[in-house]
Design a protein around this motif. Structure first.
Motif, PDB file in Angstrom:
ATOM      1  N   SER A  33     -31.796 -29.183  16.165  1.00 34.73           N
ATOM      2  CA  SER A  33     -31.700 -28.135  15.148  1.00 34.73           C
ATOM      3  C   SER A  33     -32.843 -28.181  14.149  1.00 34.73           C
ATOM      4  O   SER A  33     -33.474 -27.168  13.866  1.00 34.73           O
ATOM      5  CB  SER A  33     -30.381 -28.252  14.383  1.00 34.73           C
ATOM      6  OG  SER A  33     -29.297 -28.020  15.233  1.00 34.73           O
ATOM      7  N   CYS A  34     -33.093 -29.356  13.575  1.00 34.14           N
ATOM      8  CA  CYS A  34     -34.073 -29.432  12.494  1.00 34.14           C
ATOM      9  C   CYS A  34     -35.308 -30.277  12.821  1.00 34.14           C
ATOM     10  O   CYS A  34     -36.272 -30.283  12.060  1.00 34.14           O
ATOM     11  CB  CYS A  34     -33.419 -29.991  11.223  1.00 34.14           C
ATOM     12  SG  CYS A  34     -33.018 -31.740  11.321  1.00 34.14           S
ATOM     13  N   ASN A  54     -31.135 -36.168   8.858  1.00 38.59           N
ATOM     14  CA  ASN A  54     -31.110 -35.182   7.773  1.00 38.59           C
ATOM     15  C   ASN A  54     -29.680 -34.788   7.413  1.00 38.59           C
ATOM     16  O   ASN A  54     -29.373 -34.534   6.251  1.00 38.59           O
ATOM     17  CB  ASN A  54     -31.924 -33.942   8.134  1.00 38.59           C
ATOM     18  CG  ASN A  54     -33.407 -34.235   8.161  1.00 38.59           C
ATOM     19  OD1 ASN A  54     -33.887 -35.122   7.466  1.00 38.59           O
ATOM     20  ND2 ASN A  54     -34.135 -33.501   8.986  1.00 38.59           N
ATOM     21  N   CYS A  61     -29.014 -30.441   7.439  1.00 39.02           N
ATOM     22  CA  CYS A  61     -29.063 -29.982   8.833  1.00 39.02           C
ATOM     23  C   CYS A  61     -27.697 -29.444   9.236  1.00 39.02           C
ATOM     24  O   CYS A  61     -26.665 -29.974   8.828  1.00 39.02           O
ATOM     25  CB  CYS A  61     -29.464 -31.145   9.746  1.00 39.02           C
ATOM     26  SG  CYS A  61     -29.542 -30.669  11.492  1.00 39.02           S
TER      27      CYS A  61
END
Length: 138
Positions: A33-34, A54, A61
């Protein structure tokens, strides 16, 4: 979750004095995702798991999934085994391994030559010129 390819540098992290992980993919996994690193979250009923750093530390996140380390390691090893059973892939692996070994050996030879030259230069600077000494002291 994504994995980052190991650097194609000549030295491994352990030879540089850096830490090496206890796990197969330590330091290589990234959040899908991040892009943040994945870190160990304490064990639960299913064993040790990893989560996005994160999400764990800053809650920045969206990925709140847990991934079980043993399952990931097993999947990677199984996949690699299957690849190495294929003659073409095994040949490519062997060729790449030989090329990397040759590159490592070449770097070692260059380093050794440089060190030996430096040593010879240092010895030459420290060695008194005997002919010069004889002329001064009959």
């Amino acid at each position: 979750m994504r994995t980052r390819a190991p650097s194609r540098g000549v030295r491994s992290r352990s030879r540089r004095g850096g830490r090496t992980g206890k796990r197969l993919l330590s330091g290589l996994m990234r959040c899908g995702s991040c892009g943040g690193s994945m870190v160990i979250q304490g064990p639960d009923r299913g064993g040790q798991c990893i989560i996005c750093s994160n999400d764990k530390e800053a809650r920045t996140c969206d990925n709140q999934s847990r991934y079980y380390v043993e399952r990931i390691d097993a999947a990677v090893v199984d996949h690699r085994r299957a690849q190495l059973k294929t003659p073409e892939l095994l040949a490519a692996y062997i060729t790449t391994h030989r090329e990397e070994r040759r590159a490592l050996e070449a770097v070692s030879r260059r380093r050794r030559a440089k060190v030996e030259k430096g040593l010879a230069d240092a010895k030459a600077r420290d060695r008194p010129d005997r002919r010069h000494d004889r002329r001064r002291h009959p």
